[in-house]
Design a protein around this motif. Structure first.
Motif, PDB file in Angstrom:
ATOM      1  N   LEU A  59     -15.776 -11.803   6.035  1.00 18.19           N
ATOM      2  CA  LEU A  59     -15.146 -10.583   6.547  1.00 18.19           C
ATOM      3  C   LEU A  59     -15.656  -9.355   5.802  1.00 18.19           C
ATOM      4  CD1 LEU A  59     -11.528 -11.902   7.088  1.00 18.19           C
ATOM      5  CD2 LEU A  59     -12.921 -10.777   8.837  1.00 18.19           C
ATOM      6  N   ILE A  60     -15.889  -9.494   4.509  1.00 18.18           N
ATOM      7  CA  ILE A  60     -16.431  -8.379   3.732  1.00 18.18           C
ATOM      8  C   ILE A  60     -17.915  -8.201   4.026  1.00 18.18           C
ATOM      9  CG2 ILE A  60     -17.004  -7.614   1.385  1.00 18.18           C
ATOM     10  CD1 ILE A  60     -14.284  -8.629   0.506  1.00 18.18           C
ATOM     11  N   LYS A  61     -18.645  -9.293   4.034  1.00 17.47           N
ATOM     12  CA  LYS A  61     -20.094  -9.204   4.274  1.00 17.47           C
ATOM     13  C   LYS A  61     -20.414  -8.508   5.596  1.00 17.47           C
ATOM     14  CE  LYS A  61     -24.158 -11.966   5.319  1.00 17.47           C
ATOM     15  NZ  LYS A  61     -24.753 -13.306   5.495  1.00 17.47           N
ATOM     16  N   ASN A  62     -19.649  -8.791   6.635  1.00 20.82           N
ATOM     17  CA  ASN A  62     -19.976  -8.308   7.979  1.00 20.82           C
ATOM     18  C   ASN A  62     -19.260  -7.024   8.371  1.00 20.82           C
ATOM     19  OD1 ASN A  62     -21.772 -10.508   9.276  1.00 20.82           O
ATOM     20  ND2 ASN A  62     -20.145 -11.663   8.283  1.00 20.82           N
ATOM     21  N   ALA A  63     -18.393  -6.507   7.499  1.00 21.30           N
ATOM     22  CA  ALA A  63     -17.661  -5.279   7.818  1.00 21.30           C
ATOM     23  C   ALA A  63     -18.551  -4.059   7.696  1.00 21.30           C
ATOM     24  CB  ALA A  63     -16.456  -5.138   6.895  1.00 21.30           C
ATOM     25  N   GLU A  64     -18.245  -3.058   8.495  1.00 20.42           N
ATOM     26  CA  GLU A  64     -18.906  -1.760   8.352  1.00 20.42           C
ATOM     27  C   GLU A  64     -18.269  -0.987   7.196  1.00 20.42           C
ATOM     28  OE1 GLU A  64     -22.013   0.675   9.570  1.00 20.42           O
ATOM     29  OE2 GLU A  64     -21.435  -1.273  10.375  1.00 20.42           O
ATOM     30  N   TYR A  65     -16.938  -1.114   7.096  1.00 19.08           N
ATOM     31  CA  TYR A  65     -16.190  -0.452   6.020  1.00 19.08           C
ATOM     32  C   TYR A  65     -15.126  -1.401   5.480  1.00 19.08           C
ATOM     33  CZ  TYR A  65     -18.150   3.880   7.971  1.00 19.08           C
ATOM     34  OH  TYR A  65     -19.005   4.854   8.437  1.00 19.08           O
ATOM     35  N   ILE A  66     -14.814  -1.244   4.182  1.00 19.46           N
ATOM     36  CA  ILE A  66     -13.719  -2.012   3.567  1.00 19.46           C
ATOM     37  C   ILE A  66     -12.743  -1.043   2.941  1.00 19.46           C
ATOM     38  CG2 ILE A  66     -13.066  -3.637   1.741  1.00 19.46           C
ATOM     39  CD1 ILE A  66     -16.514  -3.958   2.986  1.00 19.46           C
ATOM     40  N   CYS A  67     -11.459  -1.238   3.219  1.00 18.97           N
ATOM     41  CA  CYS A  67     -10.373  -0.477   2.595  1.00 18.97           C
ATOM     42  C   CYS A  67      -9.458  -1.498   1.920  1.00 18.97           C
ATOM     43  CB  CYS A  67      -9.582   0.308   3.632  1.00 18.97           C
ATOM     44  SG  CYS A  67     -10.582   1.454   4.609  1.00 18.97           S
ATOM     45  N   THR A  68      -9.256  -1.369   0.611  1.00 14.92           N
ATOM     46  CA  THR A  68      -8.551  -2.417  -0.115  1.00 14.92           C
ATOM     47  C   THR A  68      -7.806  -1.859  -1.318  1.00 14.92           C
ATOM     48  OG1 THR A  68      -8.834  -4.607  -1.121  1.00 14.92           O
ATOM     49  CG2 THR A  68     -10.534  -2.969  -1.588  1.00 14.92           C
ATOM     50  N   ASN A  69      -6.849  -2.635  -1.824  1.00 10.77           N
ATOM     51  CA  ASN A  69      -6.247  -2.352  -3.135  1.00 10.77           C
ATOM     52  C   ASN A  69      -6.373  -3.579  -4.037  1.00 10.77           C
ATOM     53  OD1 ASN A  69      -4.254  -4.110  -2.236  1.00 10.77           O
ATOM     54  ND2 ASN A  69      -2.672  -2.545  -2.023  1.00 10.77           N
TER      55      ASN A  69
ATOM     56  N   PRO B  17       0.822  -1.217   0.000  1.00  9.91           N
ATOM     57  CA  PRO B  17       0.000   0.000   0.000  1.00  9.91           C
ATOM     58  C   PRO B  17       0.857   1.269   0.000  1.00  9.91           C
ATOM     59  CG  PRO B  17      -0.613  -1.507   1.777  1.00  9.91           C
ATOM     60  CD  PRO B  17       0.702  -1.954   1.258  1.00  9.91           C
ATOM     61  N   ILE B  18       0.224   2.350  -0.451  1.00  8.81           N
ATOM     62  CA  ILE B  18       0.870   3.664  -0.384  1.00  8.81           C
ATOM     63  C   ILE B  18       0.185   4.494   0.704  1.00  8.81           C
ATOM     64  CG2 ILE B  18       1.464   5.768  -1.658  1.00  8.81           C
ATOM     65  CD1 ILE B  18       1.312   4.040  -4.246  1.00  8.81           C
ATOM     66  N   LYS B  19      -1.095   4.817   0.506  1.00 10.96           N
ATOM     67  CA  LYS B  19      -1.863   5.600   1.478  1.00 10.96           C
ATOM     68  C   LYS B  19      -3.002   4.798   2.113  1.00 10.96           C
ATOM     69  CE  LYS B  19       0.129   9.673   1.161  1.00 10.96           C
ATOM     70  NZ  LYS B  19       0.707  10.385   2.335  1.00 10.96           N
ATOM     71  N   LEU B  20      -3.151   3.562   1.713  1.00 10.39           N
ATOM     72  CA  LEU B  20      -4.285   2.753   2.155  1.00 10.39           C
ATOM     73  C   LEU B  20      -4.331   2.596   3.674  1.00 10.39           C
ATOM     74  CD1 LEU B  20      -6.656   0.904   1.200  1.00 10.39           C
ATOM     75  CD2 LEU B  20      -5.023  -0.995   1.230  1.00 10.39           C
ATOM     76  N   ILE B  21      -3.207   2.292   4.275  1.00 10.75           N
ATOM     77  CA  ILE B  21      -3.169   2.071   5.726  1.00 10.75           C
ATOM     78  C   ILE B  21      -3.442   3.380   6.471  1.00 10.75           C
ATOM     79  CG2 ILE B  21      -1.692   1.399   7.653  1.00 10.75           C
ATOM     80  CD1 ILE B  21      -0.336  -0.599   5.764  1.00 10.75           C
ATOM     81  N   SER B  22      -2.875   4.464   5.982  1.00 13.47           N
ATOM     82  CA  SER B  22      -3.125   5.765   6.612  1.00 13.47           C
ATOM     83  C   SER B  22      -4.609   6.110   6.579  1.00 13.47           C
ATOM     84  CB  SER B  22      -2.330   6.868   5.897  1.00 13.47           C
ATOM     85  OG  SER B  22      -0.948   6.628   6.003  1.00 13.47           O
ATOM     86  N   TYR B  23      -5.250   5.787   5.450  1.00 16.52           N
ATOM     87  CA  TYR B  23      -6.687   6.052   5.310  1.00 16.52           C
ATOM     88  C   TYR B  23      -7.478   5.238   6.321  1.00 16.52           C
ATOM     89  CZ  TYR B  23     -11.312   6.473   3.202  1.00 16.52           C
ATOM     90  OH  TYR B  23     -12.647   6.714   2.999  1.00 16.52           O
ATOM     91  N   ALA B  24      -7.143   3.948   6.438  1.00 20.73           N
ATOM     92  CA  ALA B  24      -7.858   3.081   7.371  1.00 20.73           C
ATOM     93  C   ALA B  24      -7.668   3.556   8.812  1.00 20.73           C
ATOM     94  CB  ALA B  24      -7.379   1.648   7.215  1.00 20.73           C
ATOM     95  N   LEU B  25      -6.455   3.984   9.163  1.00 19.82           N
ATOM     96  CA  LEU B  25      -6.189   4.459  10.517  1.00 19.82           C
ATOM     97  C   LEU B  25      -6.987   5.730  10.822  1.00 19.82           C
ATOM     98  CD1 LEU B  25      -2.349   3.825  10.710  1.00 19.82           C
ATOM     99  CD2 LEU B  25      -4.090   2.740  12.147  1.00 19.82           C
ATOM    100  N   GLU B  26      -7.072   6.621   9.836  1.00 19.56           N
ATOM    101  CA  GLU B  26      -7.850   7.849  10.040  1.00 19.56           C
ATOM    102  C   GLU B  26      -9.334   7.525  10.181  1.00 19.56           C
ATOM    103  OE1 GLU B  26      -8.885  11.689   7.332  1.00 19.56           O
ATOM    104  OE2 GLU B  26      -6.747  11.371   7.759  1.00 19.56           O
ATOM    105  N   LEU B  27      -9.813   6.565   9.390  1.00 24.02           N
ATOM    106  CA  LEU B  27     -11.213   6.145   9.476  1.00 24.02           C
ATOM    107  C   LEU B  27     -11.502   5.521  10.837  1.00 24.02           C
ATOM    108  CD1 LEU B  27     -13.915   5.798   7.948  1.00 24.02           C
ATOM    109  CD2 LEU B  27     -13.058   3.598   7.131  1.00 24.02           C
ATOM    110  N   SER B  28     -10.550   4.741  11.332  1.00 27.27           N
ATOM    111  CA  SER B  28     -10.708   4.122  12.645  1.00 27.27           C
ATOM    112  C   SER B  28     -10.767   5.181  13.745  1.00 27.27           C
ATOM    113  CB  SER B  28      -9.550   3.158  12.900  1.00 27.27           C
ATOM    114  OG  SER B  28      -9.620   2.606  14.187  1.00 27.27           O
ATOM    115  N   LYS B  29      -9.945   6.202  13.609  1.00 28.26           N
ATOM    116  CA  LYS B  29      -9.917   7.287  14.595  1.00 28.26           C
ATOM    117  C   LYS B  29     -11.251   8.035  14.624  1.00 28.26           C
ATOM    118  CE  LYS B  29      -7.106  11.293  15.936  1.00 28.26           C
ATOM    119  NZ  LYS B  29      -5.940  12.147  15.574  1.00 28.26           N
TER     120      LYS B  29
END
Length: 372
Positions: A271-281, A225-237
């Motif tokens: 994991l996809i069906k039950n997630a509230e949000y999905i962040c992927t590449n 990933p490039i920015k994917l993890i940063s995006y997920a962390l911000e979404l989690s926050k």
């Protein structure tokens, strides 16, 4: 009529490969075609991707060290892959390069695809995936991909010779249809990935979730990933939701993320069906987010290239505001016209059904002629 054999990457250690094989098998069954996935072991794929200790052709020391780091994860993945294949796929008897020719007398016809089965590189140019072992009247494809825009000059003759024998073509990308037309002056259908042939209800039949049923963010990457993890962390926050990260190469861990060991392909769906949000590449991370109408964001650009497949899918579905870039963090809660998406997918499924029925008709006619 004898069964049809599907020739694909069902042994590959990635969720998309296993799930697309399952989906194509189910779709054929739905349309009255009894079939097996041909249990063919490609030596190149096994030595480079499946066995625990893997040494690449280039950068041998680096690939050896990386395989040591990921050995435990690959071992878990191998066991879960075998479990999925044995439970959910109708498999032929085992074949390898020495005995694959015998399959031509055991099956009425073969369908090559989906996946990058016609790539000149990813399986060491194993021409079994071009159905070199089969009789010309047995050769068909579904959503097969070359994974390149242009064939290597030194392999063009082999491609031309083997592809000329196919009865009907279905490819995954327009570039593949262009290759076939330019090479042998034949037309090819452009078909959706098999995973999209099945509906949400179909996938629910095998879906299982390995994490607690509480709101969470599912993070899944197949490329660095490039920015994917940063995006997920911000979404989690912002949301307070836990992040579950599915990724085999844990070269370093990041605080605030819970890492998952490799899961069964059915659990990937869950994991996809039950997630509230999905962040992927990942293409299949994107595809299953669409199937389950989830709130998702996709990083299309990765180190080394761009996920053209996922980009084309989203463009075709009219979903153009979910890309994570260096400059843009998209609104993951943005509205999607799911009615339009459903209509596009229904049209594509019907087109694929028409193509599969053409194959069935040709095989039945051939079988009748042989009987007479």
């Amino acid at each position: 009529m004898k069964k049809i054999g599907i020739v694909t990457f069902h042994q590959a250690l990635n969720y998309g490969a296993k799930l697309q094989a399952y989906a194509l098998q189910q779709f054929l069954e739905k349309n009255g075609i009894e079939n097996d996935v041909i249990d063919y072991t490609c030596h190149f794929m096994y030595t480079r991707n499946i066995r625990p200790i893997r040494v690449g052709k280039h950068h041998k020391l680096k690939s050896f060290i990386r395989s040591l780091i990921t050995m435990r994860q690959v071992g878990i993945d191998r066991k879960k892959s075998v479990t999925f294949r044995n439970e959910f796929l109708n498999l032929s008897r085992p074949f390898d390069a020495k005995n694959i020719g015998e399959a031509s007398n055991e099956y009425a016809a073969f369908i090559a695809g989906s996946d990058q089965v016609w790539s000149p590189i990813c399986v060491g140019f194993d021409t079994v995936y071009l159905l070199d072992f089969a009789k010309p009247k047995q050769k068909y494809s579904y959503a097969a991909s070359f994974a390149v825009d242009k064939l290597p000059a030194d392999k063009e003759h082999t491609y031309k010779e083997l592809l000329s024998q196919f009865q009907l073509f279905s490819v995954r990308e327009k570039s593949g249809a262009d290759i076939i037309e330019n090479l042998i002056n034949r037309k090819a259908e452009i078909s959706i990935d098999p995973s999209l042939l099945l509906t949400e209800d179909d996938w629910d039949k095998i879906s299982r979730c390995p994490v607690p049923k509480e709101p969470y963010i599912f993070l899944f990457s197949v490329r660095k990933p490039i920015k994917l993890i940063s995006y997920a962390l911000e979404l989690s926050k912002k949301t307070g939701y836990k992040i579950y990260y599915l990724q085999k190469e844990r070269l370093h861990k990041i605080d605030g993320i819970e890492y998952l060991d490799p899961v069964n392909a059915t659990e990937f769906v869950g994991l996809i069906k039950n997630a509230e949000y999905i962040c992927t590449n990942s293409f299949h991370g994107t595809a299953f987010s669409v199937i389950y109408k989830k709130n998702f964001a996709v990083e299309l650009q990765h180190i080394g290239g761009r996920n053209i497949r996922a980009e084309e899918l989203l463009n075709n579905l009219g979903i153009n505001d979910r890309e994570i870039t260096n400059d843009v963090f998209p609104n993951i809660n943005g509205a999607v016209n799911w009615e339009r998406v459903d209509n596009v997918l229904l049209k594509e499924r019907n087109k694929s059904k028409e193509y599969i029925n053409k194959i069935k008709e040709l095989i039945q006619n051939e079988s009748s002629e042989v009987t007479v």
